[in-house]
Design a protein around this motif. Structure first.
Motif, PDB file in Angstrom:
ATOM      1  N   VAL A 235       1.105  -0.420  -0.225  1.00 24.89           N
ATOM      2  CA  VAL A 235       0.179  -0.202  -0.091  1.00 24.89           C
ATOM      3  C   VAL A 235       0.932   0.561   0.014  1.00 24.89           C
ATOM      4  O   VAL A 235       1.993   1.434   0.880  1.00 24.89           O
ATOM      5  N   ASP A 236       0.214   2.452  -0.608  1.00 26.24           N
ATOM      6  CA  ASP A 236       1.364   3.261  -1.185  1.00 26.24           C
ATOM      7  C   ASP A 236       1.023   4.034   0.121  1.00 26.24           C
ATOM      8  O   ASP A 236       1.510   5.903  -0.039  1.00 26.24           O
ATOM      9  N   ASP A 237      -0.360   4.627   0.892  1.00 21.46           N
ATOM     10  CA  ASP A 237       0.014   5.507   1.720  1.00 21.46           C
ATOM     11  C   ASP A 237      -0.900   5.472   3.421  1.00 21.46           C
ATOM     12  O   ASP A 237      -1.181   4.330   3.743  1.00 21.46           O
TER      13      ASP A 237
ATOM     14  N   TYR B 154       4.719   1.464   0.540  1.00 23.27           N
ATOM     15  CA  TYR B 154       5.153   1.306  -0.486  1.00 23.27           C
ATOM     16  C   TYR B 154       5.778   2.917  -0.485  1.00 23.27           C
ATOM     17  O   TYR B 154       4.687   3.737  -0.216  1.00 23.27           O
ATOM     18  N   PHE B 155       6.968   3.395  -0.604  1.00 27.64           N
ATOM     19  CA  PHE B 155       7.705   4.651  -0.155  1.00 27.64           C
ATOM     20  C   PHE B 155       8.206   5.170  -1.224  1.00 27.64           C
ATOM     21  O   PHE B 155       8.509   6.790  -1.646  1.00 27.64           O
ATOM     22  N   ASN B 156       7.667   4.528  -2.480  1.00 25.14           N
ATOM     23  CA  ASN B 156       9.150   5.133  -4.098  1.00 25.14           C
ATOM     24  C   ASN B 156       8.292   6.137  -4.746  1.00 25.14           C
ATOM     25  O   ASN B 156       7.036   6.589  -4.438  1.00 25.14           O
ATOM     26  N   GLU B 157       8.379   7.266  -5.221  1.00 27.08           N
ATOM     27  CA  GLU B 157       7.585   8.275  -6.404  1.00 27.08           C
ATOM     28  C   GLU B 157       7.071   8.344  -6.961  1.00 27.08           C
ATOM     29  O   GLU B 157       6.092   8.240  -7.271  1.00 27.08           O
ATOM     30  N   ARG B 158       7.774   6.658  -7.611  1.00 26.90           N
ATOM     31  CA  ARG B 158       7.080   6.291  -9.212  1.00 26.90           C
ATOM     32  C   ARG B 158       5.788   5.893  -8.958  1.00 26.90           C
ATOM     33  O   ARG B 158       5.742   5.209  -7.950  1.00 26.90           O
ATOM     34  N   ASP B 159       4.873   5.709 -10.006  1.00 25.44           N
ATOM     35  CA  ASP B 159       3.732   5.392  -9.638  1.00 25.44           C
ATOM     36  C   ASP B 159       3.713   3.959  -9.200  1.00 25.44           C
ATOM     37  O   ASP B 159       4.971   3.065 -10.102  1.00 25.44           O
TER      38      ASP B 159
ATOM     39  N   THR C 247       5.172  14.932 -11.440  1.00 31.56           N
ATOM     40  CA  THR C 247       5.572  14.811 -10.018  1.00 31.56           C
ATOM     41  C   THR C 247       7.288  13.883  -9.429  1.00 31.56           C
ATOM     42  O   THR C 247       7.915  13.862  -9.115  1.00 31.56           O
ATOM     43  N   VAL C 248       7.717  13.442 -11.028  1.00 29.60           N
ATOM     44  CA  VAL C 248       8.555  13.402 -11.755  1.00 29.60           C
ATOM     45  C   VAL C 248       9.440  14.426 -12.107  1.00 29.60           C
ATOM     46  O   VAL C 248      10.612  14.823 -11.865  1.00 29.60           O
ATOM     47  N   ILE C 249       9.085  14.993 -12.912  1.00 33.52           N
ATOM     48  CA  ILE C 249       9.275  16.942 -13.112  1.00 33.52           C
ATOM     49  C   ILE C 249      10.306  17.465 -11.330  1.00 33.52           C
ATOM     50  O   ILE C 249      10.532  17.981 -11.038  1.00 33.52           O
TER      51      ILE C 249
ATOM     52  N   PHE D  62       1.825   1.341  -9.478  1.00 38.21           N
ATOM     53  CA  PHE D  62       1.685  -0.021 -10.823  1.00 38.21           C
ATOM     54  C   PHE D  62       2.809  -0.529 -11.942  1.00 38.21           C
ATOM     55  O   PHE D  62       3.484  -1.270 -12.157  1.00 38.21           O
ATOM     56  N   GLU D  63       3.466   1.565 -12.239  1.00 35.08           N
ATOM     57  CA  GLU D  63       4.710   1.320 -12.950  1.00 35.08           C
ATOM     58  C   GLU D  63       5.064   0.293 -12.118  1.00 35.08           C
ATOM     59  O   GLU D  63       6.610  -0.012 -13.399  1.00 35.08           O
ATOM     60  N   PHE D  64       5.846   0.898 -11.356  1.00 37.14           N
ATOM     61  CA  PHE D  64       7.325   0.325 -10.157  1.00 37.14           C
ATOM     62  C   PHE D  64       7.103  -0.886 -10.922  1.00 37.14           C
ATOM     63  O   PHE D  64       8.201  -1.516 -11.444  1.00 37.14           O
ATOM     64  N   TYR D  65       6.018  -1.503 -10.445  1.00 36.30           N
ATOM     65  CA  TYR D  65       5.636  -3.239 -10.502  1.00 36.30           C
ATOM     66  C   TYR D  65       5.847  -3.973 -11.709  1.00 36.30           C
ATOM     67  O   TYR D  65       5.057  -4.994 -12.205  1.00 36.30           O
ATOM     68  N   SER D  66       5.926  -3.063 -13.108  1.00 38.72           N
ATOM     69  CA  SER D  66       5.592  -3.147 -14.489  1.00 38.72           C
ATOM     70  C   SER D  66       4.165  -4.411 -14.828  1.00 38.72           C
ATOM     71  O   SER D  66       3.347  -4.847 -15.319  1.00 38.72           O
ATOM     72  N   TYR D  67       2.831  -3.520 -13.913  1.00 36.06           N
ATOM     73  CA  TYR D  67       1.756  -4.154 -14.158  1.00 36.06           C
ATOM     74  C   TYR D  67       0.876  -2.805 -14.377  1.00 36.06           C
ATOM     75  O   TYR D  67      -0.233  -3.906 -15.185  1.00 36.06           O
ATOM     76  N   ASN D  68       1.214  -2.115 -15.241  1.00 39.00           N
ATOM     77  CA  ASN D  68       0.782  -1.300 -16.141  1.00 39.00           C
ATOM     78  C   ASN D  68       0.518  -1.873 -17.572  1.00 39.00           C
ATOM     79  O   ASN D  68      -0.549  -2.053 -18.326  1.00 39.00           O
TER      80      ASN D  68
END
Length: 467
Positions: free
Chosen positions: A212-214, A237-242, A406-408, A244-250
């Motif tokens: 969970v990310d929050d 989950y603490f990473n700034e990346r989304d 967020t990335v920017i 689902f994107e981080f775990y490649s589930y997108n």
């Protein structure tokens, strides 16, 4: 292995069920676009139609709700201005208000409580006679309310089932207590949020891990898991990346938005939705995993029979579904493919019913659905092609924009950001999401500007930055 991913960082909440490394179910809840189904409200009768079976009820929403007593099992003598406890059956849509009922139901993990009924029914998916007799015996003394015993109850012990039954009764009594003290239009009880459904339908001993990310939901879930003594690993989950994107589930989500879905063997499915039904066509494609054509067809159909139920759950497709498997001459092979299809459909929490092969070698099934299709959150009709294609939806475009910003924001040299979009889209971003954008840059002194460009396409945007 089964795991769950919960994301509540942006303006939507997303929950994914991961089975064997792939997303099987994906729930989305827009914090603005609320799902009212299952909610209890204190209402007031505003209008009574001539037949005295149809009523318009004020439940505090923008439009009055509609109540039809014709199909209600427990009749009531209603009159104008009467207070009444109602439960939402269907969400408001278009120009219509919500549809409400007096046939109340409160869902538990293994049991559904029916306060206005006296019937006890057992899921027809439970086939074992010993299980049926055991469940009947457990609830044989229940007289004042009705129950639906869900499929999952077949593997749950008596103490747990009795405990859940008492918890549901307690909820019902609490609803009545709050109703007696509340004003008209009050939301008495909600049971259909993603977090409610997570606790009710997903968190059990079959789950190995939840990410969970929050922080707020992380703490809620951790407390629940400890209270229920579940052996689930809870990770923050603490990473700034989304997430689902981080775990490649997108990739799973993007594939589920396409009509053509490639299978691992090189075969493919074509999944198309019309107003009347969903059609699924199975094709061998470039699959080479067979010694001859007969074996190729059989293996392709078996692979499709495993994947199709996952796609129905993931895409949240419903209604009449027609599957056109590749024609097989062997009756044994046909039966085996149908058996595999039915076995994988058992994983679906929504009700499905399979009809055997038709004279045209088509398999028909029906599936109930809760909530919107996956595509409704990501795609909408393209105004530039008269509805023949799709463009990225407004919600998806906004989510992409927030991710990019967020990335920017990690660039230390930025002093200003400009978001350019078509007038309507730019206005929506500025009015509804400027606070989210400000929060992204809250630790930085960055000027944020919103601009309009009439030449942009619908939901198109551009980000300019300056240093």
């Amino acid at each position: 292995m089964k795991s769950l991913i919960l994301s509540a960082k942006e303006y939507i909440i997303r929950l994914a069920l991961i089975e064997d490394g792939k997303i099987s179910e994906f729930l989305i809840e827009d914090k603005k676009d609320q799902d009212y189904t299952g909610n209890f409200y204190k209402g007031k009768v505003e209008d009574v139609l001539e037949n005295k079976e149809n009523f318009f009820i004020n439940i505090g929403l923008e439009k009055n709700a509609f109540l039809n007593l014709g199909k209600i099992k427990k009749k009531q003598d209603l009159h104008k201005d009467a207070d009444i406890l109602v439960q939402v059956e269907k969400n408001p849509r278009d120009e219509k208000g919500a549809s409400v009922t007096l046939d109340y139901s409160i869902a538990g993990k293994n049991i559904v409580l029916l306060p206005n009924s006296r019937n006890i029914s057992i899921s027809n998916k439970i086939k074992n006679e010993k299980d049926i007799d055991r469940l009947k015996a457990i609830f044989s003394k229940v007289k004042d309310v009705g129950l639906i015993i869900r499929t999952s109850a077949s593997t749950v012990n008596e103490n747990e089932l009795q405990k859940e039954y008492l918890e549901l009764l307690e909820k019902w009594n609490k609803i009545l207590e709050i109703y007696s003290k509340s004003k008209v239009g009050t939301l008495i009880f909600s049971q259909n949020s993603i977090i409610d459904r997570l606790f009710r339908n997903y968190l059990d001993e079959s789950v190995d891990e939840l990410i969970v990310d929050d922080e707020e939901n992380f703490n809620k879930i951790k407390e629940y898991v400890l209270q229920k003594d579940l052996k689930i690993k809870i990770n923050r989950y603490f990473n700034e990346r989304d997430i689902f994107e981080f775990y490649s589930y997108n990739i799973d989500i993007e594939n589920a938005l396409r009509k053509k879905l490639w299978l691992e063997s090189g075969a493919y499915l074509v999944i198309e939705k019309t107003e009347a039904l969903v059609s699924i066509d199975v094709n061998t494609g470039r699959s080479l995993e067979a010694k001859n054509l007969k074996e190729l067809i059989f293996k392709t159909n078996l692979e499709a029979a495993k994947e199709i139920p996952r796609q129905l759950r993931l895409r949240n497709l419903a209604g009449i579904i027609i599957i056109d498997f590749i024609d097989m001459k062997s009756e044994l092979e046909r039966k085996e493919v149908l058996k595999v299809l039915k076995e994988n459909l058992k994983k679906d929490s929504e009700k499905t019913e399979v009809i055997n092969y038709s004279s045209l070698n088509l398999v028909q099934l029906t599936r109930q659905r809760r909530g919107k299709e996956l595509a409704a959150y990501y795609l909408e009709e393209c105004p530039y092609c008269n509805g023949t294609g799709n463009i990225i939806s407004e919600d998806r475009a906004i989510l992409n924009l927030l991710k990019e910003l967020t990335v920017i924001s990690s660039d230390v040299d930025i002093s200003g950001v400009e978001v350019i979009a078509k007038k309507e889209f730019s206005k929506k971003i500025k009015q509804e999401f400027s606070k989210y954008i400000e929060k992204i840059f809250e630790k930085r002194s960055v000027e944020i500007k919103f601009s309009e460009n009439s030449s942009y396409l619908v939901n198109q945007y551009k980000i300019n930055i300056w240093k």
